[in-house]
Design an enzyme around this catalytic site. Structure first.
Site, PDB file in Angstrom:
ATOM      1  N   TRP A 106      40.820 -14.708  35.228  1.00 18.72           N
ATOM      2  CA  TRP A 106      39.663 -15.427  34.699  1.00 18.72           C
ATOM      3  C   TRP A 106      40.074 -16.756  34.081  1.00 18.72           C
ATOM      4  O   TRP A 106      39.324 -17.737  34.174  1.00 18.72           O
ATOM      5  CB  TRP A 106      38.897 -14.545  33.717  1.00 18.72           C
ATOM      6  N   ASP A 176      36.765 -17.364  25.857  1.00 18.28           N
ATOM      7  CA  ASP A 176      35.980 -16.503  26.747  1.00 18.28           C
ATOM      8  C   ASP A 176      36.194 -15.079  26.260  1.00 18.28           C
ATOM      9  O   ASP A 176      37.273 -14.508  26.415  1.00 18.28           O
ATOM     10  CB  ASP A 176      36.468 -16.671  28.191  1.00 18.28           C
ATOM     11  N   LYS A 200      29.608  -6.094  29.365  1.00 21.81           N
ATOM     12  CA  LYS A 200      30.701  -5.202  28.958  1.00 21.81           C
ATOM     13  C   LYS A 200      30.316  -4.451  27.675  1.00 21.81           C
ATOM     14  O   LYS A 200      30.257  -3.238  27.653  1.00 21.81           O
ATOM     15  CB  LYS A 200      31.987  -5.983  28.704  1.00 21.81           C
TER      16      LYS A 200
END
Length: 365
Positions: A106, A176, A200
């Site tokens: 990511w 992030d 999540k």
């Protein structure tokens, strides 16, 4: 071994498990929300009823996450992946650089998007060791005039997580936090911008949360398309266009559930206990299960491991499915096994998995 109070043990990496109580409450309210005669999904986003839901979610998030007064909270769409581009569009002037701490796929994706808009560089990286650890950062790792430093707080694919965030001084820090936001208390004031996809720990997919320091916003580039400008969404209270109303409603309900658990300190303690059950089964297996992440960088959200060979791994995953475990396959890019133990995954599921791991080893070791 098989789950008693639910259909499966859900270890999916995202979209992931939601609290059963939240799902049941949503089910009860689905067709007639607060006596309106309509579903929350049918209400106008300009209605007073929805506005209350929207604002309560923001207020609850600020309180639970101890967000300082000089920060804005906005609800966006497009996931963290859109944030990869929005951030440099808004905050990377042409005469500066952005530093990215590389800890997995990511951060690689975020870095790539940045290069479309300006200059970026790697502050540090653990790629040479297959992203098994979080690299150490010091003041000499970056430049004083950098536009910002970016990190990924938890790495779902490789199973690593920051334990202490770096000190960047006057250089803005961006995080992030898609896969570990609201899993423990943090000092929000260390960051100028935090962003996270909801799927999540915060709710269903479709909502992205951004927490932005007001002073940082003042430095933003004004020459940005309307929908990609953070200021557009701040000024309109995230209601410039139709937001993900159902997703924001669910996010608010998840935050209520976190409050009922005792807040983030209680959630963090529970997450540590859950992860320990699985890590102990790995560490006590004498090499039958091999963790990917270095011990000092292990994630409490995503536990990644391999077995001794591919055939044994396939057998483990196949038998796990038969026993009601879902989502234990590692990411397609790396293979192996992964147990995602987000907030809503009950301790019962983690205990059952640790017992299954021990029994599988006894039969096949």
């Amino acid at each position: 071994m098989k789950p008693l109070n639910q259909n499966v043990y859900n270890f999916n990496a995202g979209p992931s498990a939601l609290p059963t109580a939240v799902l049941e409450n949503a089910q009860q309210e689905l067709t007639n929300f607060q006596s309106t005669g309509m579903s929350i999904m049918e209400l106008s986003h300009r209605s007073k009823t929805y506005e209350n839901v929207h604002n309560e979610a923001i207020t609850r998030l600020k309180k639970l996450f101890s967000i300082p007064e000089n920060y804005e909270v906005v609800f966006l769409q497009g996931g963290a992946s859109l944030q990869f581009a929005m951030i440099p569009m808004n905050f990377l002037p042409k005469d500066t650089k952005a530093g990215y701490i590389m800890t997995g796929s990511w951060s690689e994706k975020a870095f790539k998007e940045t290069t479309f808009f300006g200059e970026a560089y790697h502050v540090a990286s653990s790629k040479e060791d297959q992203y098994r650890y979080i690299p150490e950062i010091s003041a000499s790792s970056f430049h004083e005039n950098d536009a910002y430093i970016h990190l990924t707080s938890n790495n779902t694919i490789y199973g690593t997580q920051w334990k202490e965030f770096p000190e960047t001084g006057q250089v803005p820090l961006i995080g992030d936090m898609s896969s570990d936001i609201m899993s423990k208390p943090i000092d929000v004031s260390k960051f100028d911008l935090i962003y996270a996809g909801a799927q999540k720990n915060l709710g269903p997919s479709g909502v992205t949360v951004a927490i932005i320091k007001k002073e940082f916003i003042e430095k933003a580039n004004n020459d940005v398309p309307t929908m990609l400008d953070y200021q557009t969404h701040i000024k309109s209270n995230s209601l410039y266009n139709t937001p993900s109303t159902f997703g924001i409603y669910m996010l608010g309900e998840v935050l209520k559930w976190i409050e009922l658990q005792g807040g983030l300190n209680a959630v963090a303690a529970n997450n540590e206990e859950k992860a320990k059950l699985i890590y102990d089964a790995m560490d006590e297996s004498n090499g039958f299960y091999v963790g990917h992440a270095r011990k000092d960088s292990r994630s409490l959200m995503n536990i990644t491991f391999r077995l001794q060979n591919d055939e044994l791994e396939k057998k483990f995953l196949a038998e796990a499915v038969e026993e009601g475990f879902v989502g234990l396959n590692g990411h397609r890019s790396v293979g192996g096994c992964r147990a995602s133990t987000y907030n809503a995954v009950p301790q019962e599921a983690c205990l059952a998995l640790s017992e299954f791991m021990k029994q599988f080893q006894q039969k096949n070791g």
